[in-house]
Design an enzyme around this catalytic site. Structure first.
Site, PDB file in Angstrom:
ATOM      1  N   ASN A   9      38.037  38.781  45.336  1.00  0.00           N
ATOM      2  CA  ASN A   9      39.407  38.358  45.018  1.00  0.00           C
ATOM      3  C   ASN A   9      39.782  39.046  43.711  1.00  0.00           C
ATOM      4  O   ASN A   9      39.323  38.645  42.643  1.00  0.00           O
ATOM      5  CB  ASN A   9      39.432  36.827  44.887  1.00  0.00           C
ATOM      6  CG  ASN A   9      40.791  36.303  44.453  1.00  0.00           C
ATOM      7  OD1 ASN A   9      41.768  37.046  44.393  1.00  0.00           O
ATOM      8  ND2 ASN A   9      40.853  35.002  44.167  1.00  0.00           N
ATOM      9  N   TRP A  10      40.598  40.068  43.840  1.00  0.00           N
ATOM     10  CA  TRP A  10      40.937  40.849  42.646  1.00  0.00           C
ATOM     11  C   TRP A  10      42.028  40.183  41.809  1.00  0.00           C
ATOM     12  O   TRP A  10      42.348  40.663  40.720  1.00  0.00           O
ATOM     13  CB  TRP A  10      41.372  42.265  43.052  1.00  0.00           C
ATOM     14  CG  TRP A  10      40.243  43.119  43.543  1.00  0.00           C
ATOM     15  CD1 TRP A  10      38.930  42.752  43.671  1.00  0.00           C
ATOM     16  CD2 TRP A  10      40.322  44.486  43.972  1.00  0.00           C
ATOM     17  NE1 TRP A  10      38.199  43.809  44.149  1.00  0.00           N
ATOM     18  CE2 TRP A  10      39.020  44.889  44.337  1.00  0.00           C
ATOM     19  CE3 TRP A  10      41.372  45.416  44.070  1.00  0.00           C
ATOM     20  CZ2 TRP A  10      38.749  46.181  44.801  1.00  0.00           C
ATOM     21  CZ3 TRP A  10      41.085  46.699  44.537  1.00  0.00           C
ATOM     22  CH2 TRP A  10      39.792  47.065  44.897  1.00  0.00           C
ATOM     23  N   LYS A  11      42.616  39.115  42.353  1.00  0.00           N
ATOM     24  CA  LYS A  11      43.673  38.382  41.627  1.00  0.00           C
ATOM     25  C   LYS A  11      44.742  39.360  41.141  1.00  0.00           C
ATOM     26  O   LYS A  11      45.018  40.355  41.814  1.00  0.00           O
ATOM     27  CB  LYS A  11      43.048  37.554  40.494  1.00  0.00           C
ATOM     28  CG  LYS A  11      41.901  36.676  41.007  1.00  0.00           C
ATOM     29  CD  LYS A  11      41.453  35.614  40.054  1.00  0.00           C
ATOM     30  CE  LYS A  11      40.333  34.804  40.694  1.00  0.00           C
ATOM     31  NZ  LYS A  11      39.874  33.698  39.869  1.00  0.00           N
ATOM     32  N   HIS A  96      44.282  28.897  47.170  1.00  0.00           N
ATOM     33  CA  HIS A  96      43.392  29.085  46.015  1.00  0.00           C
ATOM     34  C   HIS A  96      43.791  28.087  44.927  1.00  0.00           C
ATOM     35  O   HIS A  96      44.980  27.769  44.766  1.00  0.00           O
ATOM     36  CB  HIS A  96      43.507  30.523  45.499  1.00  0.00           C
ATOM     37  CG  HIS A  96      42.480  30.853  44.480  1.00  0.00           C
ATOM     38  ND1 HIS A  96      42.618  30.470  43.157  1.00  0.00           N
ATOM     39  CD2 HIS A  96      41.283  31.490  44.567  1.00  0.00           C
ATOM     40  CE1 HIS A  96      41.538  30.864  42.499  1.00  0.00           C
ATOM     41  NE2 HIS A  96      40.720  31.490  43.318  1.00  0.00           N
ATOM     42  N   GLU A  98      44.225  28.396  41.901  1.00  0.00           N
ATOM     43  CA  GLU A  98      45.261  28.904  40.971  1.00  0.00           C
ATOM     44  C   GLU A  98      46.650  28.775  41.602  1.00  0.00           C
ATOM     45  O   GLU A  98      47.637  28.516  40.908  1.00  0.00           O
ATOM     46  CB  GLU A  98      44.933  30.364  40.588  1.00  0.00           C
ATOM     47  CG  GLU A  98      43.732  30.414  39.647  1.00  0.00           C
ATOM     48  CD  GLU A  98      42.931  31.707  39.694  1.00  0.00           C
ATOM     49  OE1 GLU A  98      43.391  32.703  40.279  1.00  0.00           O
ATOM     50  OE2 GLU A  98      41.811  31.714  39.133  1.00  0.00           O
ATOM     51  N   GLU A 168      35.363  26.044  46.398  1.00  0.00           N
ATOM     52  CA  GLU A 168      35.465  26.596  45.051  1.00  0.00           C
ATOM     53  C   GLU A 168      35.695  25.465  44.047  1.00  0.00           C
ATOM     54  O   GLU A 168      36.837  25.038  43.831  1.00  0.00           O
ATOM     55  CB  GLU A 168      36.648  27.568  44.984  1.00  0.00           C
ATOM     56  CG  GLU A 168      36.488  28.785  45.869  1.00  0.00           C
ATOM     57  CD  GLU A 168      37.136  30.009  45.244  1.00  0.00           C
ATOM     58  OE1 GLU A 168      36.456  31.022  45.106  1.00  0.00           O
ATOM     59  OE2 GLU A 168      38.317  29.933  44.867  1.00  0.00           O
ATOM     60  N   GLY A 174      36.053  31.357  37.163  1.00  0.00           N
ATOM     61  CA  GLY A 174      36.380  32.174  35.995  1.00  0.00           C
ATOM     62  C   GLY A 174      35.793  31.634  34.699  1.00  0.00           C
ATOM     63  O   GLY A 174      36.148  32.087  33.620  1.00  0.00           O
ATOM     64  N   SER A 214      32.340  31.875  39.846  1.00  0.00           N
ATOM     65  CA  SER A 214      31.384  32.592  38.998  1.00  0.00           C
ATOM     66  C   SER A 214      30.162  33.123  39.745  1.00  0.00           C
ATOM     67  O   SER A 214      29.068  33.158  39.186  1.00  0.00           O
ATOM     68  CB  SER A 214      30.988  31.733  37.788  1.00  0.00           C
ATOM     69  OG  SER A 214      32.139  31.441  36.998  1.00  0.00           O
TER      70      SER A 214
END
Ligand code: PGA
Length: 254
Positions: A9-11, A96, A98, A168, A174, A214
């Site tokens: 996941n490159w966000k 997600h 976020e 998650e 992160g 992580s």
């Protein structure tokens, strides 16, 4: 036997040109490892075609990080599943933490998006997970039961193997703090038991459940060795060339 998925996941990182350059470097290190696991890179929308171009002829797939539940309309700034399908995107991350936190995505939104993704033949990677406070209060099982149930409302049993769940824990995303293999296994097992209860044993055995939070080259092997963990959703570590090590850990536990 469930085929493991190692999803990056490159966000909101990498310009299209930089994404292409990085994908090109990555492909040289992981292409060989990709045949007994599925490798997916969920990249920013604007980089999808650039990365697809670089990965053409390899087994690595390019996914998206979100989509809207409607096909089209007055939703400024949004991207539909139909648009992703038109770009031959096979995977999309849904819900997600976020997205849930910064864009107020609800469990109902997650469910609607997951339905739309399947309708478009895109595999949704549906994220669930508890906050640190919920873990401290002993609410992990309740939170996972509720989120999994709500994400899967109105799906048919035969749809379940076409969906991927990513456990998650929010406190591990992160932060550099990873769930222990035991914590991650217990949570993924719980999610599988919720699915078994609602959709039966075959669906529960078929659905792939990933761990995210992580994951890195030094903890991936132990995480992926757990019986209910079918791979990983990897943020920070997927944006480095050492992502190849995470893929290899998936392959070693395939
Ligand atoms: P992280 O992110 O690996 O950087 O913790 C995981 C994710 O957000 O999917």
């Amino acid at each position: 036997m469930r085929k493991k998925i190692i999803a990056g996941n490159w966000k909101m990182n990498f310009t299209p040109a930089r994404a292409a350059e990085f994908a090109n470097s990555l492909v040289n290190t992981i292409d060989d490892a990709a045949d007994n696991v599925e490798v997916v890179l969920c990249v920013p929308y604007v980089a999808i075609d650039h990365v697809q171009y670089e990965l053409d002829g390899t087994d690595i797939k390019v996914g998206a990080q979100n989509m809207h539940a409607e096909d089209k309309g007055e939703f400024t700034g949004e991207i539909s599943g139909e648009m992703l399908a038109a770009m031959c995107v096979p995977y999309v991350i849904i819900g997600h933490s976020e997205r849930r936190k910064y864009y107020n995505e609800s469990d109902t939104d997650v469910n609607k998006k997951a339905h739309k993704a399947l309708e478009m033949y895109i595999t949704p990677i549906v994220c669930v997970g508890e906050t640190l406070e919920q873990r401290k209060n002993g609410e992990v099982d309740n939170v996972l039961t509720q989120q999994t149930h709500l994400a899967l409302v109105n799906f048919k049993t035969e749809d379940i193997p076409k969906i991927v769940i990513a456990y998650e824990p929010i406190w591990a995303i992160g932060t550099g703090e990873t769930a222990t293999p035991e914590q991650a296994q217990a949570a993924c097992k719980k999610i599988r038991s919720v699915i078994k209860h609602e959709f039966g044993e075959d669906a529960a055995e078929a659905i792939r459940i990933l761990y995210g939070g992580s994951v890195n080259p030094s903890n991936a092997n132990e995480l992926f060795a757990q019986p209910d963990i079918d791979g990983g959703l990897v943020g920070g570590a997927s944006q480095k060339l050492s992502f190849a090590e995470v893929v290899k850990a998936g392959q070693a536990n395939a």
